[in-house]
Design an enzyme around this catalytic site. Structure first.
Site, PDB file in Angstrom:
ATOM      1  N   VAL A  96      36.539  36.279  45.820  1.00 19.27           N
ATOM      2  CA  VAL A  96      38.039  35.132  46.221  1.00 19.27           C
ATOM      3  C   VAL A  96      37.942  33.584  46.198  1.00 19.27           C
ATOM      4  CG1 VAL A  96      37.937  35.684  48.539  1.00 19.27           C
ATOM      5  CG2 VAL A  96      39.831  35.109  47.683  1.00 19.27           C
ATOM      6  N   ILE A  97      37.271  33.287  46.680  1.00 17.78           N
ATOM      7  CA  ILE A  97      36.373  32.173  46.620  1.00 17.78           C
ATOM      8  C   ILE A  97      36.307  31.379  44.759  1.00 17.78           C
ATOM      9  CG2 ILE A  97      34.922  29.901  46.666  1.00 17.78           C
ATOM     10  CD1 ILE A  97      34.098  31.783  49.930  1.00 17.78           C
ATOM     11  N   SER A 124      25.304  46.743  48.349  1.00 15.43           N
ATOM     12  CA  SER A 124      26.803  45.784  48.922  1.00 15.43           C
ATOM     13  C   SER A 124      27.509  46.438  50.031  1.00 15.43           C
ATOM     14  CB  SER A 124      27.934  46.123  47.656  1.00 15.43           C
ATOM     15  OG  SER A 124      28.901  45.169  48.252  1.00 15.43           O
ATOM     16  N   TYR A 167      32.993  51.741  44.438  1.00 15.77           N
ATOM     17  CA  TYR A 167      31.543  50.938  44.035  1.00 15.77           C
ATOM     18  C   TYR A 167      30.809  51.100  44.852  1.00 15.77           C
ATOM     19  CZ  TYR A 167      29.807  46.160  44.185  1.00 15.77           C
ATOM     20  OH  TYR A 167      29.057  44.954  44.121  1.00 15.77           O
ATOM     21  N   ASP A 227      22.664  47.455  26.786  1.00 16.59           N
ATOM     22  CA  ASP A 227      22.829  48.424  27.888  1.00 16.59           C
ATOM     23  C   ASP A 227      21.664  49.005  28.817  1.00 16.59           C
ATOM     24  OD1 ASP A 227      24.254  49.951  29.396  1.00 16.59           O
ATOM     25  OD2 ASP A 227      25.381  50.952  28.223  1.00 16.59           O
ATOM     26  N   ASN A 254      29.583  38.583  50.098  1.00 20.01           N
ATOM     27  CA  ASN A 254      30.949  38.259  49.710  1.00 20.01           C
ATOM     28  C   ASN A 254      29.851  37.392  49.121  1.00 20.01           C
ATOM     29  OD1 ASN A 254      32.211  40.675  51.333  1.00 20.01           O
ATOM     30  ND2 ASN A 254      33.556  39.699  49.486  1.00 20.01           N
ATOM     31  N   ARG A 286      45.720  45.414  48.984  1.00 18.03           N
ATOM     32  CA  ARG A 286      44.941  46.155  48.397  1.00 18.03           C
ATOM     33  C   ARG A 286      45.105  47.143  48.656  1.00 18.03           C
ATOM     34  NH1 ARG A 286      39.145  43.421  46.988  1.00 18.03           N
ATOM     35  NH2 ARG A 286      39.623  41.890  44.986  1.00 18.03           N
TER      36      ARG A 286
HETATM   37  P1  NAD Z   1      28.372  39.149  37.403  1.00 17.44           P
HETATM   38  O1  NAD Z   1      29.163  40.131  36.736  1.00 17.44           O
HETATM   39  O2  NAD Z   1      28.322  37.733  37.546  1.00 17.44           O
HETATM   40  O3  NAD Z   1      27.024  39.624  36.844  1.00 17.44           O
HETATM   41  C1  NAD Z   1      26.702  40.756  37.014  1.00 17.44           C
HETATM   42  C2  NAD Z   1      26.053  40.964  35.133  1.00 17.44           C
HETATM   43  O4  NAD Z   1      25.342  42.346  34.940  1.00 17.44           O
HETATM   44  C3  NAD Z   1      26.532  40.409  33.904  1.00 17.44           C
HETATM   45  O5  NAD Z   1      25.720  39.358  33.252  1.00 17.44           O
HETATM   46  C4  NAD Z   1      27.131  41.615  33.236  1.00 17.44           C
HETATM   47  O6  NAD Z   1      27.302  41.511  31.469  1.00 17.44           O
HETATM   48  C5  NAD Z   1      25.558  42.320  33.157  1.00 17.44           C
HETATM   49  N1  NAD Z   1      26.212  43.566  32.669  1.00 17.44           N
HETATM   50  C6  NAD Z   1      27.049  44.646  33.380  1.00 17.44           C
HETATM   51  N2  NAD Z   1      27.436  45.610  32.717  1.00 17.44           N
HETATM   52  C7  NAD Z   1      25.917  45.965  32.660  1.00 17.44           C
HETATM   53  C8  NAD Z   1      25.763  47.081  31.767  1.00 17.44           C
HETATM   54  N3  NAD Z   1      26.054  47.957  31.431  1.00 17.44           N
HETATM   55  N4  NAD Z   1      24.165  46.277  30.656  1.00 17.44           N
HETATM   56  C9  NAD Z   1      23.933  45.209  31.320  1.00 17.44           C
HETATM   57  N5  NAD Z   1      24.458  44.282  31.521  1.00 17.44           N
HETATM   58  C10 NAD Z   1      25.397  44.336  32.571  1.00 17.44           C
HETATM   59  O7  NAD Z   1      27.820  39.962  38.458  1.00 17.44           O
HETATM   60  P2  NAD Z   1      27.333  39.330  39.851  1.00 17.44           P
HETATM   61  O8  NAD Z   1      27.651  38.925  40.874  1.00 17.44           O
HETATM   62  O9  NAD Z   1      26.807  38.405  39.429  1.00 17.44           O
HETATM   63  O10 NAD Z   1      26.482  40.352  41.100  1.00 17.44           O
HETATM   64  C11 NAD Z   1      25.408  40.996  40.573  1.00 17.44           C
HETATM   65  C12 NAD Z   1      25.485  42.475  41.200  1.00 17.44           C
HETATM   66  O11 NAD Z   1      25.066  41.880  42.292  1.00 17.44           O
HETATM   67  C13 NAD Z   1      25.685  43.295  41.108  1.00 17.44           C
HETATM   68  O12 NAD Z   1      24.664  44.890  40.922  1.00 17.44           O
HETATM   69  C14 NAD Z   1      26.846  42.987  42.277  1.00 17.44           C
HETATM   70  O13 NAD Z   1      27.720  44.818  42.698  1.00 17.44           O
HETATM   71  C15 NAD Z   1      26.336  43.022  43.100  1.00 17.44           C
HETATM   72  N6  NAD Z   1      27.004  42.027  44.365  1.00 17.44           N
HETATM   73  C16 NAD Z   1      27.476  41.272  44.376  1.00 17.44           C
HETATM   74  C17 NAD Z   1      27.958  41.297  44.900  1.00 17.44           C
HETATM   75  C18 NAD Z   1      29.370  39.513  44.847  1.00 17.44           C
HETATM   76  O14 NAD Z   1      29.436  39.352  45.847  1.00 17.44           O
HETATM   77  N7  NAD Z   1      28.558  38.830  44.166  1.00 17.44           N
HETATM   78  C19 NAD Z   1      28.602  41.040  46.170  1.00 17.44           C
HETATM   79  C20 NAD Z   1      27.487  42.704  46.291  1.00 17.44           C
HETATM   80  C21 NAD Z   1      26.555  42.992  44.987  1.00 17.44           C
HETATM   81  C1  UD2 Z   2      33.287  43.373  47.281  1.00 11.62           C
HETATM   82  C2  UD2 Z   2      32.147  43.747  48.562  1.00 11.62           C
HETATM   83  C3  UD2 Z   2      31.085  42.991  48.422  1.00 11.62           C
HETATM   84  C4  UD2 Z   2      30.775  43.181  46.208  1.00 11.62           C
HETATM   85  C5  UD2 Z   2      32.289  42.632  45.543  1.00 11.62           C
HETATM   86  C6  UD2 Z   2      32.415  42.784  44.260  1.00 11.62           C
HETATM   87  C7  UD2 Z   2      33.392  44.330  50.465  1.00 11.62           C
HETATM   88  C8  UD2 Z   2      33.260  44.244  52.133  1.00 11.62           C
HETATM   89  N1  UD2 Z   2      32.195  43.092  49.596  1.00 11.62           N
HETATM   90  O1  UD2 Z   2      34.342  42.530  47.883  1.00 11.62           O
HETATM   91  O2  UD2 Z   2      29.635  42.624  48.196  1.00 11.62           O
HETATM   92  O3  UD2 Z   2      30.267  44.054  46.492  1.00 11.62           O
HETATM   93  O4  UD2 Z   2      33.434  43.515  46.381  1.00 11.62           O
HETATM   94  O5  UD2 Z   2      31.150  41.446  43.670  1.00 11.62           O
HETATM   95  O6  UD2 Z   2      33.035  45.179  50.430  1.00 11.62           O
HETATM   96  N2  UD2 Z   2      42.013  38.507  48.177  1.00 11.62           N
HETATM   97  C9  UD2 Z   2      42.937  38.015  48.016  1.00 11.62           C
HETATM   98  N3  UD2 Z   2      43.166  36.883  46.578  1.00 11.62           N
HETATM   99  C10 UD2 Z   2      42.887  37.065  45.253  1.00 11.62           C
HETATM  100  C11 UD2 Z   2      41.802  37.761  44.922  1.00 11.62           C
HETATM  101  C12 UD2 Z   2      40.967  38.454  46.573  1.00 11.62           C
HETATM  102  O7  UD2 Z   2      43.368  37.686  48.825  1.00 11.62           O
HETATM  103  O8  UD2 Z   2      43.380  36.838  44.682  1.00 11.62           O
HETATM  104  C13 UD2 Z   2      41.250  38.968  49.031  1.00 11.62           C
HETATM  105  C14 UD2 Z   2      40.587  40.307  49.008  1.00 11.62           C
HETATM  106  O9  UD2 Z   2      41.743  41.482  49.316  1.00 11.62           O
HETATM  107  C15 UD2 Z   2      39.920  40.886  49.489  1.00 11.62           C
HETATM  108  C16 UD2 Z   2      39.177  39.577  50.227  1.00 11.62           C
HETATM  109  O10 UD2 Z   2      39.951  38.505  49.530  1.00 11.62           O
HETATM  110  O11 UD2 Z   2      40.139  40.718  51.336  1.00 11.62           O
HETATM  111  C17 UD2 Z   2      37.900  39.101  49.371  1.00 11.62           C
HETATM  112  O12 UD2 Z   2      37.710  40.142  47.797  1.00 11.62           O
HETATM  113  P1  UD2 Z   2      37.037  39.612  46.915  1.00 11.62           P
HETATM  114  O13 UD2 Z   2      37.677  40.740  45.542  1.00 11.62           O
HETATM  115  O14 UD2 Z   2      36.192  38.963  46.829  1.00 11.62           O
HETATM  116  O15 UD2 Z   2      35.729  41.075  47.789  1.00 11.62           O
HETATM  117  P2  UD2 Z   2      35.652  42.097  47.771  1.00 11.62           P
HETATM  118  O16 UD2 Z   2      35.974  42.212  49.336  1.00 11.62           O
HETATM  119  O17 UD2 Z   2      36.507  43.817  47.291  1.00 11.62           O
END
Ligand code: NAD
Ligand code: UD2
Length: 303
Positions: free
Chosen positions: A183-184, A115, A139, A52, A168, A266
């Site tokens: 969402v993607i 983010s 978040y 952790d 995103n 949402r």
């Molecule tokens: P993800 O959930 O695929 O990866 C997160 C990883 O962290 C996982 O492997 C999970 O098991 C691990 N984890 C979670 N809590 C933990 C803990 N307490 N101790 C150790 N490991 C832990 O998510 P991701 O999309 O790869 O996101 C990576 C980072 O990027 C995150 O910080 C997320 O908030 C940030 N981020 C993601 C997006 C996005 O669109 N995916 C956008 C903005 C920011």
């Molecule tokens: C937020 C952050 C992103 C990242 C993510 C957590 C913003 C703008 N972006 O993403 O940076 O940190 O959180 O990983 O804050 N939606 C639907 N149907 C679905 C799922 C999603 O309509 O089944 C919509 C949702 O309401 C939103 C958009 O798709 O308008 C994107 O949603 P998301 O959950 O992929 O990501 P978002 O924007 O909360």
């Protein structure tokens, strides 16, 4: 060659980063609790320590012999932050402070994931790094907290950091079966199996969808721009796509018909999130990202 720690290295973004670091010849150690990540994602040759990130003894142990830390571990979901406020806070903010504190003891730089959620609903678009932060979610508030503590890490303790405000992110290996996924990945998974997708609200909300390859390029360039001034950089494309437009593009790509449903919006939904990639261009040398359609094709091919 550097010895690099990647927290969250078994997750979506972390696993792509670890592959790139291994290809560049670095020694990679991963700290992950596998709560949303998977051991199958571990890059070949990387060392995995299960634990952790918010546990100080674990954070201190995994920093041993390391030159640089990428901190990506978090509960990456706005919705999960609403359901489990305190639990996500512990992982997302206490985890980041724990990592920075352990880095302080070893005097190593920390590159961490922030983010677009820190901005909330910005009054003007595109969003630059100088746009006032007004998170609309726990978040987003915790990600902003990471940035404020990174500032303390630099000013008080002399630890260089750099925060990447990912917009995103999408790409292969984003967990398609989790309801909290992006969402993607949810839309690609469901439409490619002939199942319906639900748009939250009318679908006119827009997002800046960034391919994971662009995010990895930003992460790899980040260490040379890290400093005790705790800079923050948007990682985005500057392109707006509405959720409705996205659903229609994917419906067409999958040959599905009538598969788009609408549900209630949402709570706390951000209406428009489009970033300016100008600073990332200047500071990290990032070029234009690939076309969205190409990126969507990669996700569909991976499924
Ligand atoms: P993800 O959930 O695929 O990866 C997160 C990883 O962290 C996982 O492997 C999970 O098991 C691990 N984890 C979670 N809590 C933990 C803990 N307490 N101790 C150790 N490991 C832990 O998510 P991701 O999309 O790869 O996101 C990576 C980072 O990027 C995150 O910080 C997320 O908030 C940030 N981020 C993601 C997006 C996005 O669109 N995916 C956008 C903005 C920011
Ligand atoms: C937020 C952050 C992103 C990242 C993510 C957590 C913003 C703008 N972006 O993403 O940076 O940190 O959180 O990983 O804050 N939606 C639907 N149907 C679905 C799922 C999603 O309509 O089944 C919509 C949702 O309401 C939103 C958009 O798709 O308008 C994107 O949603 P998301 O959950 O992929 O990501 P978002 O924007 O909360």
């Amino acid at each position: 060659m550097s010895r690099v720690l990647v927290t969250g290295g078994c997750g979506f973004i972390g696993s792509h980063l670890c592959l790139a670091l291994r290809s560049a010849g670095h020694a990679v150690r991963v700290l992950d609790d596998l709560s949303s990540g998977s051991e199958e994602n571990l890059a070949p040759g990387a060392e995995l320590i299960l634990g952790d990130v918010a546990d100080p003894a674990t954070a201190s142990l995994v920093m041993e012999g390391v030159d640089l830390c990428f901190h990506l571990a978090a509960i990456a979901s706005v919705e999960r932050g609403a359901l489990d406020w305190l639990g996500t806070h512990r992982a997302n903010l206490t985890g980041a402070i724990t990592v920075m504190d352990a880095a302080r003891a070893r005097r190593i730089p920390v590159i961490y994931a922030s983010s677009a959620a820190i901005y909330g609903d910005a009054a003007t678009l595109p969003i630059t790094e100088d746009t006032p932060p007004r998170p609309l979610s726990a978040y987003g508030a915790d990600k902003l907290g990471c940035e404020l503590h990174a500032r303390a890490a630099g000013v008080v303790h002399g630890i260089p950091t750099l925060g990447l405000r990912f917009f995103n992110v999408f790409g292969p290996r984003q967990d398609p079966r989790s309801p909290y996924s992006g969402v993607i990945s949810i839309f690609c998974d469901r439409l490619s199996r002939g199942e319906a997708v639900t748009i939250h609200g009318d679908g006119s909300q827009t997002r800046d969808f960034v391919p994971v390859a662009q995010v990895v390029a930003a992460l790899l360039a980040a260490p040379r721009a890290a400093s005790v001034m705790a800079p923050v950089v948007n990682v985005c494309t500057g392109q707006a796509t509405s959720v409705r437009m996205l659903a229609e593009m994917l419906e067409q790509a999958c040959g599905a018909r009538g598969a788009i449903r609408h549900g209630p919006p949402r709570s706390g939904e951000i209406r428009h999130s489009i970033g300016s990639p100008a600073r990332a261009g200047e500071l990290l040398g990032l070029g234009a990202p690939p076309d969205l359609r190409d990126g969507l094709g990669e996700v569909l091919a991976w499924l």
